[in-house]
Design an enzyme around this catalytic site. Structure first.
Site, PDB file in Angstrom:
ATOM      1  N   ASP A  85     -14.850 -24.459 -11.567  1.00 66.74           N
ATOM      2  CA  ASP A  85     -13.446 -24.876 -11.583  1.00 66.74           C
ATOM      3  C   ASP A  85     -13.081 -25.541 -12.906  1.00 66.74           C
ATOM      4  O   ASP A  85     -12.015 -25.298 -13.470  1.00 66.74           O
ATOM      5  CB  ASP A  85     -13.151 -25.856 -10.445  1.00 66.74           C
TER       6      ASP A  85
ATOM      7  N   ASN B 201     -17.925 -25.712  -6.338  1.00 70.58           N
ATOM      8  CA  ASN B 201     -17.093 -24.604  -5.863  1.00 70.58           C
ATOM      9  C   ASN B 201     -17.860 -23.286  -5.820  1.00 70.58           C
ATOM     10  O   ASN B 201     -17.328 -22.272  -5.383  1.00 70.58           O
ATOM     11  CB  ASN B 201     -15.835 -24.440  -6.736  1.00 70.58           C
TER      12      ASN B 201
ATOM     13  N   GLY C 242      -3.818 -36.260  -7.738  1.00 65.43           N
ATOM     14  CA  GLY C 242      -4.891 -35.758  -6.886  1.00 65.43           C
ATOM     15  C   GLY C 242      -6.260 -36.066  -7.437  1.00 65.43           C
ATOM     16  O   GLY C 242      -6.514 -35.912  -8.640  1.00 65.43           O
TER      17      GLY C 242
ATOM     18  N   LYS D 118     -15.547 -28.923  -0.916  1.00 67.12           N
ATOM     19  CA  LYS D 118     -16.170 -28.963  -2.238  1.00 67.12           C
ATOM     20  C   LYS D 118     -17.105 -30.160  -2.436  1.00 67.12           C
ATOM     21  O   LYS D 118     -18.043 -30.088  -3.239  1.00 67.12           O
ATOM     22  CB  LYS D 118     -15.099 -28.963  -3.323  1.00 67.12           C
TER      23      LYS D 118
ATOM     24  N   SER E 207      -6.130 -15.699  -0.395  1.00 66.00           N
ATOM     25  CA  SER E 207      -6.951 -15.738  -1.598  1.00 66.00           C
ATOM     26  C   SER E 207      -7.082 -14.357  -2.236  1.00 66.00           C
ATOM     27  O   SER E 207      -7.311 -13.351  -1.555  1.00 66.00           O
ATOM     28  CB  SER E 207      -8.346 -16.275  -1.271  1.00 66.00           C
TER      29      SER E 207
ATOM     30  N   GLY F  68     -11.744 -32.640  -4.657  1.00 65.65           N
ATOM     31  CA  GLY F  68     -12.724 -31.803  -5.325  1.00 65.65           C
ATOM     32  C   GLY F  68     -12.165 -31.086  -6.529  1.00 65.65           C
ATOM     33  O   GLY F  68     -12.765 -31.068  -7.612  1.00 65.65           O
ATOM     34  N   ALA F  69     -10.982 -30.491  -6.379  1.00 63.50           N
ATOM     35  CA  ALA F  69     -10.352 -29.807  -7.516  1.00 63.50           C
ATOM     36  C   ALA F  69      -9.929 -30.816  -8.578  1.00 63.50           C
ATOM     37  O   ALA F  69     -10.074 -30.573  -9.785  1.00 63.50           O
ATOM     38  CB  ALA F  69      -9.153 -28.994  -7.046  1.00 63.50           C
TER      39      ALA F  69
END
Length: 283
Positions: free
Chosen positions: A110, A95, A134, A74, A18, A137-138
Site C-alpha cells: 500500500d 495488505n 484516518g 490489515k 474490487s 491500516g491504510a
C-alpha cells in the site's frame, strides 16, 4: 513460466466492487499463467474479523500462493503471520501475505502504491505540512509513504484520538521526533496546511459525503484520496470545483496490485498494461 498456476485471494468486508481480481488475472494471462483470484468477502459470508484465523489457515491448506488483505483486517492479520517484511513491520499493517513453504509472510505494498501514484500524479506538490484523515491500516501506510516522500510535518486526525497518537508515535520513531503529530480536529490545522489526504471510508458509495467541512478547502490546497470506487469522490469533486490540484485513489489501487502480483508470482508485471486494464474497468 507458461502453464504455472497461481491461486490468490482478497480478504476484507464489502469488497464485491474490487477491481483487483481482474487486474491480477488479466496480467497473469499475459504472462502465460493460469491465474485465479478469489474474493473472500466477510460481509457476504456473514462473518467478521474474528473469522480471520480460520480463513488464513484455510487458504494455506488449500494451496493459495497469497492473499491480499483489506479493511478491517490489515492489522488484525499480523499476529497470524510467521514473518513481516521490514516495511510491514515499520508500518504496523499488512495488505499482502505470501504463502510459501509452509510460512506466512506479511508485506505492505500500500505504501509504495500510494507513493508511486503520488509521484506521478502530484510530482511537485508542496510537502511542508500535510493533514491526513484516518489512522487505520491504510492510513498507517499512507503516513509512512508521505514521510518517505519528504513531508516535513504530518498532522493526523482520527475519530479515535488514541489511534492517531499511536500512529504519530510510530512514525516519529522511524523518521524523527516532531515529524508527525495527532490532532483533535482538522479544523485548526487545515487553514495552515499545504495538502490534505483522506484515508477514511468517507466518500465511498456506502459512506457518502465529505470527510471535512467544505469551508476548510481552498484553491492553494492539494487534495488526495485513496478511494477509487467511485474514482471521483465528493471530496475530489468539491476540491476541483474550488481550483485545488487533486489526486484520486487509482494510482494507489494500481501500484499496490503491481507490487502484490510480483510477490505472489515472482514475475515483474507490466505496470502499463495493468494500468490500461484498470482504466478500462473504471469505464
Amino acid at each position: 513460466m507458461s502453464g504455472k498456476s497461481i491461486l490468490a485471494g482478497l480478504i476484507g468486508s464489502g469488497i464485491q466492487a474490487s477491481l483487483t481480481p481482474r487486474m491480477h488475472e488479466q496480467e497473469g494471462a499475459r504472462q502465460g499463467l493460469r491465474y485465479v483470484y478469489r474474493l473472500i468477502d466477510l460481509k457476504q459470508l456473514g462473518l467478521d474479523v474474528t473469522a480471520l484465523p480460520d480463513l488464513v489457515a484455510g487458504a494455506q491448506r488449500f494451496g493459495f500462493n497469497g492473499l491480499n488483505i483489506t479493511h478491517p483486517c490489515k492489522q488484525a492479520v499480523i499476529p497470524l503471520l510467521d514473518e513481516l517484511s521490514p516495511e510491514a513491520a515499520a508500518i504496523g499493517a499488512v495488505n499482502t501475505v505470501v504463502l510459501k513453504d509452509g510460512r506466512k509472510t506479511g508485506h505492505n505494498t500500500d505504501w509504495w502504491g500510494f507513493a508511486e501514484g503520488f509521484r506521478r500524479g502530484l510530482p511537485d506538490a508542496d510537502l511542508r505540512h500535510v493533514v491526513q484523515l484516518g489512522a487505520g491500516g491504510a492510513g498507517a501506510a499512507v503516513g509512512y509513504a508521505l514521510l518517505r516522500l519528504g513531508a516535513e510535518r504530518l498532522s493526523i486526525f482520527d475519530v479515535q484520538l488514541a489511534r492517531a497518537t499511536e500512529l504519530a508515535d510510530r512514525l516519529n520513531s522511524l523518521f524523527g521526533e516532531g515529524r508527525a503529530r495527532a490532532v483533535q480536529s482538522p479544523d485548526a490545522v487545515l487553514p495552515h496546511a499545504h495538502g490534505l489526504v483522506n484515508t477514511t471510508p468517507r466518500g465511498m458509495a456506502d459512506y457518502p459525503g465529505l470527510p471535512v467541512g467544505q469551508g476548510l478547502l481552498r484553491p492553494d490546497l492539494w487534495v488526495a484520496e485513496i478511494i477509487y470506487f467511485p474514482i471521483e469522490t465528493e471530496l475530489l469533486r468539491t476540491a476541483r470545483q474550488l481550483g485545488c490540484r487533486t489526486l484520486d485513489g487509482g494510482g494507489m489501487a494500481l501500484f499496490q496490485a503491481v507490487g502484490a502480483f510480483q510477490l505472489f508470482t515472482g514475475i515483474e508485471p507490466n505496470a502499463g498494461d495493468m494500468g490500461a486494464d484498470f482504466k478500462a474497468m473504471l469505464g
